[in-house]
Scaffold this motif. Structure first.
Motif, PDB file in Angstrom:
ATOM      1  N   ASP A 136      35.624  31.534  36.291  1.00  0.00           N
ATOM      2  CA  ASP A 136      35.296  30.672  37.428  1.00  0.00           C
ATOM      3  C   ASP A 136      36.562  30.023  37.997  1.00  0.00           C
ATOM      4  O   ASP A 136      36.721  29.906  39.218  1.00  0.00           O
ATOM      5  CB  ASP A 136      34.311  29.580  37.007  1.00  0.00           C
ATOM      6  N   ALA A 137      37.460  29.597  37.105  1.00  0.00           N
ATOM      7  CA  ALA A 137      38.699  28.955  37.547  1.00  0.00           C
ATOM      8  C   ALA A 137      39.605  29.948  38.272  1.00  0.00           C
ATOM      9  O   ALA A 137      40.285  29.591  39.241  1.00  0.00           O
ATOM     10  CB  ALA A 137      39.429  28.356  36.345  1.00  0.00           C
ATOM     11  N   ALA A 138      39.602  31.188  37.807  1.00  0.00           N
ATOM     12  CA  ALA A 138      40.425  32.216  38.449  1.00  0.00           C
ATOM     13  C   ALA A 138      39.897  32.542  39.840  1.00  0.00           C
ATOM     14  O   ALA A 138      40.669  32.852  40.760  1.00  0.00           O
ATOM     15  CB  ALA A 138      40.454  33.477  37.586  1.00  0.00           C
ATOM     16  N   ASN A 139      38.578  32.459  40.014  1.00  0.00           N
ATOM     17  CA  ASN A 139      37.950  32.809  41.288  1.00  0.00           C
ATOM     18  C   ASN A 139      37.807  31.629  42.248  1.00  0.00           C
ATOM     19  O   ASN A 139      37.536  31.825  43.433  1.00  0.00           O
ATOM     20  CB  ASN A 139      36.560  33.408  41.044  1.00  0.00           C
ATOM     21  N   LYS A 140      37.953  30.430  41.752  1.00  0.00           N
ATOM     22  CA  LYS A 140      37.756  29.231  42.574  1.00  0.00           C
ATOM     23  C   LYS A 140      38.678  29.232  43.786  1.00  0.00           C
ATOM     24  O   LYS A 140      39.852  29.587  43.694  1.00  0.00           O
ATOM     25  CB  LYS A 140      38.035  27.985  41.719  1.00  0.00           C
ATOM     26  N   GLU A 141      38.117  28.828  44.913  1.00  0.00           N
ATOM     27  CA  GLU A 141      38.910  28.760  46.140  1.00  0.00           C
ATOM     28  C   GLU A 141      40.050  27.757  45.955  1.00  0.00           C
ATOM     29  O   GLU A 141      39.860  26.668  45.416  1.00  0.00           O
ATOM     30  CB  GLU A 141      38.017  28.325  47.299  1.00  0.00           C
ATOM     31  N   ILE A 142      41.235  28.150  46.389  1.00  0.00           N
ATOM     32  CA  ILE A 142      42.400  27.282  46.236  1.00  0.00           C
ATOM     33  C   ILE A 142      42.241  26.011  47.075  1.00  0.00           C
ATOM     34  O   ILE A 142      41.887  26.072  48.247  1.00  0.00           O
ATOM     35  CB  ILE A 142      43.694  28.020  46.650  1.00  0.00           C
ATOM     36  N   ASP A 143      42.492  24.882  46.440  1.00  0.00           N
ATOM     37  CA  ASP A 143      42.408  23.590  47.120  1.00  0.00           C
ATOM     38  C   ASP A 143      43.787  23.258  47.711  1.00  0.00           C
ATOM     39  O   ASP A 143      44.742  23.031  46.973  1.00  0.00           O
ATOM     40  CB  ASP A 143      42.001  22.505  46.110  1.00  0.00           C
ATOM     41  N   PRO A 144      43.908  23.252  49.035  1.00  0.00           N
ATOM     42  CA  PRO A 144      45.215  23.001  49.668  1.00  0.00           C
ATOM     43  C   PRO A 144      45.772  21.601  49.414  1.00  0.00           C
ATOM     44  O   PRO A 144      46.956  21.359  49.628  1.00  0.00           O
ATOM     45  CB  PRO A 144      44.922  23.215  51.162  1.00  0.00           C
ATOM     46  N   THR A 145      44.915  20.692  48.938  1.00  0.00           N
ATOM     47  CA  THR A 145      45.378  19.322  48.696  1.00  0.00           C
ATOM     48  C   THR A 145      46.022  19.174  47.320  1.00  0.00           C
ATOM     49  O   THR A 145      46.680  18.168  47.044  1.00  0.00           O
ATOM     50  CB  THR A 145      44.210  18.317  48.807  1.00  0.00           C
ATOM     51  N   GLU A 146      45.837  20.164  46.451  1.00  0.00           N
ATOM     52  CA  GLU A 146      46.421  20.080  45.115  1.00  0.00           C
ATOM     53  C   GLU A 146      47.897  20.468  45.151  1.00  0.00           C
ATOM     54  O   GLU A 146      48.302  21.377  45.878  1.00  0.00           O
ATOM     55  CB  GLU A 146      45.673  21.006  44.147  1.00  0.00           C
ATOM     56  N   GLU A 147      48.680  19.769  44.340  1.00  0.00           N
ATOM     57  CA  GLU A 147      50.119  20.012  44.306  1.00  0.00           C
ATOM     58  C   GLU A 147      50.429  21.428  43.803  1.00  0.00           C
ATOM     59  O   GLU A 147      51.323  22.102  44.310  1.00  0.00           O
ATOM     60  CB  GLU A 147      50.793  18.978  43.395  1.00  0.00           C
ATOM     61  N   GLU A 148      49.678  21.863  42.809  1.00  0.00           N
ATOM     62  CA  GLU A 148      49.878  23.202  42.252  1.00  0.00           C
ATOM     63  C   GLU A 148      48.658  24.068  42.562  1.00  0.00           C
ATOM     64  O   GLU A 148      47.529  23.703  42.258  1.00  0.00           O
ATOM     65  CB  GLU A 148      50.063  23.122  40.729  1.00  0.00           C
ATOM     66  N   ALA A 149      48.901  25.212  43.192  1.00  0.00           N
ATOM     67  CA  ALA A 149      47.803  26.116  43.548  1.00  0.00           C
ATOM     68  C   ALA A 149      47.154  26.680  42.289  1.00  0.00           C
ATOM     69  O   ALA A 149      47.838  27.011  41.317  1.00  0.00           O
ATOM     70  CB  ALA A 149      48.318  27.247  44.421  1.00  0.00           C
ATOM     71  N   LYS A 150      45.831  26.795  42.321  1.00  0.00           N
ATOM     72  CA  LYS A 150      45.089  27.343  41.178  1.00  0.00           C
ATOM     73  C   LYS A 150      43.962  28.235  41.697  1.00  0.00           C
ATOM     74  O   LYS A 150      43.283  27.894  42.663  1.00  0.00           O
ATOM     75  CB  LYS A 150      44.480  26.230  40.321  1.00  0.00           C
ATOM     76  N   GLY A 151      43.737  29.366  41.019  1.00  0.00           N
ATOM     77  CA  GLY A 151      42.616  30.230  41.353  1.00  0.00           C
ATOM     78  C   GLY A 151      42.869  31.099  42.566  1.00  0.00           C
ATOM     79  O   GLY A 151      43.959  31.596  42.801  1.00  0.00           O
ATOM     80  N   GLY A 152      41.808  31.295  43.369  1.00  0.00           N
ATOM     81  CA  GLY A 152      41.930  32.034  44.613  1.00  0.00           C
ATOM     82  C   GLY A 152      41.769  33.535  44.540  1.00  0.00           C
ATOM     83  O   GLY A 152      41.995  34.237  45.517  1.00  0.00           O
ATOM     84  N   SER A 153      41.359  34.069  43.372  1.00  0.00           N
ATOM     85  CA  SER A 153      41.353  35.526  43.217  1.00  0.00           C
ATOM     86  C   SER A 153      39.957  36.158  43.260  1.00  0.00           C
ATOM     87  O   SER A 153      39.727  37.204  42.651  1.00  0.00           O
ATOM     88  CB  SER A 153      42.046  35.919  41.906  1.00  0.00           C
ATOM     89  N   ALA A 154      39.031  35.545  43.996  1.00  0.00           N
ATOM     90  CA  ALA A 154      37.665  36.077  44.057  1.00  0.00           C
ATOM     91  C   ALA A 154      37.606  37.487  44.642  1.00  0.00           C
ATOM     92  O   ALA A 154      36.686  38.248  44.350  1.00  0.00           O
ATOM     93  CB  ALA A 154      36.776  35.139  44.868  1.00  0.00           C
ATOM     94  N   LYS A 155      38.569  37.849  45.474  1.00  0.00           N
ATOM     95  CA  LYS A 155      38.540  39.183  46.077  1.00  0.00           C
ATOM     96  C   LYS A 155      39.309  40.226  45.272  1.00  0.00           C
ATOM     97  O   LYS A 155      39.507  41.348  45.734  1.00  0.00           O
ATOM     98  CB  LYS A 155      39.051  39.122  47.520  1.00  0.00           C
ATOM     99  N   VAL A 156      39.697  39.858  44.048  1.00  0.00           N
ATOM    100  CA  VAL A 156      40.355  40.801  43.138  1.00  0.00           C
ATOM    101  C   VAL A 156      39.391  41.155  42.009  1.00  0.00           C
ATOM    102  O   VAL A 156      38.813  40.270  41.377  1.00  0.00           O
ATOM    103  CB  VAL A 156      41.639  40.190  42.529  1.00  0.00           C
ATOM    104  N   GLY A 157      39.220  42.435  41.726  1.00  0.00           N
ATOM    105  CA  GLY A 157      38.397  42.850  40.593  1.00  0.00           C
ATOM    106  C   GLY A 157      39.177  42.634  39.308  1.00  0.00           C
ATOM    107  O   GLY A 157      40.364  42.924  39.242  1.00  0.00           O
ATOM    108  N   LYS A 158      38.495  42.110  38.277  1.00  0.00           N
ATOM    109  CA  LYS A 158      39.231  41.831  37.042  1.00  0.00           C
ATOM    110  C   LYS A 158      38.319  41.825  35.825  1.00  0.00           C
ATOM    111  O   LYS A 158      37.147  41.465  35.907  1.00  0.00           O
ATOM    112  CB  LYS A 158      39.966  40.496  37.125  1.00  0.00           C
ATOM    113  N   MET A 159      38.897  42.229  34.711  1.00  0.00           N
ATOM    114  CA  MET A 159      38.219  42.147  33.425  1.00  0.00           C
ATOM    115  C   MET A 159      39.110  41.344  32.493  1.00  0.00           C
ATOM    116  O   MET A 159      40.300  41.636  32.357  1.00  0.00           O
ATOM    117  CB  MET A 159      37.967  43.539  32.831  1.00  0.00           C
ATOM    118  N   PHE A 160      38.531  40.305  31.880  1.00  0.00           N
ATOM    119  CA  PHE A 160      39.256  39.480  30.924  1.00  0.00           C
ATOM    120  C   PHE A 160      38.762  39.788  29.517  1.00  0.00           C
ATOM    121  O   PHE A 160      37.550  39.854  29.277  1.00  0.00           O
ATOM    122  CB  PHE A 160      39.060  37.993  31.222  1.00  0.00           C
TER     123      PHE A 160
END
Length: 199
Positions: free
Chosen positions: A68-92
């Motif tokens: 969920d954290a990897a796919n979460k939309e990046i919050d532009p107000t946060e100092e450090e970008a996090k997540g944003g990869s919902a359009k990437v296929g991935k297996m963990f």
């Protein structure tokens, strides 16, 4: 949280049972991996990845939180970008003391959408001949799927070893689908060392 996520995980129960410190680490790892993955994707990199996830320690709820954290939309107000990869296929792949937990996500949008079913991907990996029937497909649909392989010392079945086998099985499956790049160029992307992303 998407409807697919709700289908696979009962959020309120899972959150209540998770250790806050472990949850924080899982979310941090997922957020960082998400940024790395989408950064590479946006530069024309692979649409599907398979990589290890250390923080969850084989716990399915923590692994879902990491996804969920990897796919979460990046919050532009946060100092450090996090997540944003919902359009990437991935297996963990997350190895614990008693099992290997797996989760995969297939995008609903952008160029990777519709190219692969998450359930098909998961079944191909846990059903690989290397696991001799010990791999379990737990649940899934087109967009999310979960699986696991339990440790069995008598059979020589250990989570870390199985993680490596799953990595190979997933890459082999993606190659068979034409979804894994043949990397021969000198300028191939290399992920951040702290991210532990492996193809």
């Amino acid at each position: 949280r998407s409807q697919a996520c709700k289908h696979l995980i009962r959020p309120t129960i899972a959150m209540a049972e998770m250790d806050p410190k472990k949850l924080k680490l899982a979310v941090k790892e997922g957020g960082k991996m998400g940024v790395e993955l989408i950064g590479n994707f946006d530069l024309g990199g692979p649409e599907f990845f398979t990589t290890k996830a250390d923080a969850p320690g084989g716990d399915h709820a923590l692994l879902q939180a990491l996804m969920d954290a990897a796919n979460k939309e990046i919050d532009p107000t946060e100092e450090e970008a996090k997540g944003g990869s919902a359009k990437v296929g991935k297996m963990f792949l997350s190895a614990g003391d008693d099992k290997l937990a797996l989760i995969c996500h297939c995008p609903k949008e952008d160029k990777a959408a519709g190219k692969l079913s998450a359930s098909e991907w998961m079944k191909a990996v846990v059903g690989n001949d290397a696991f001799k029937g010990d791999g379990k497909f737990l649940e899934g649909d087109e967009f999310y799927a979960k699986g696991e392989i339990l440790m069995d010392k008598e059979k020589g079945r250990f989570p870390l070893k199985d993680r490596d086998e799953c990595q190979s099985a997933s890459v082999g499956f993606l190659k068979g689908k034409g979804l894994f790049p043949e990397t021969n160029d000198d300028d191939d992307w290399v992920p951040d060392e702290d991210c532990d992303i492996e193809w």
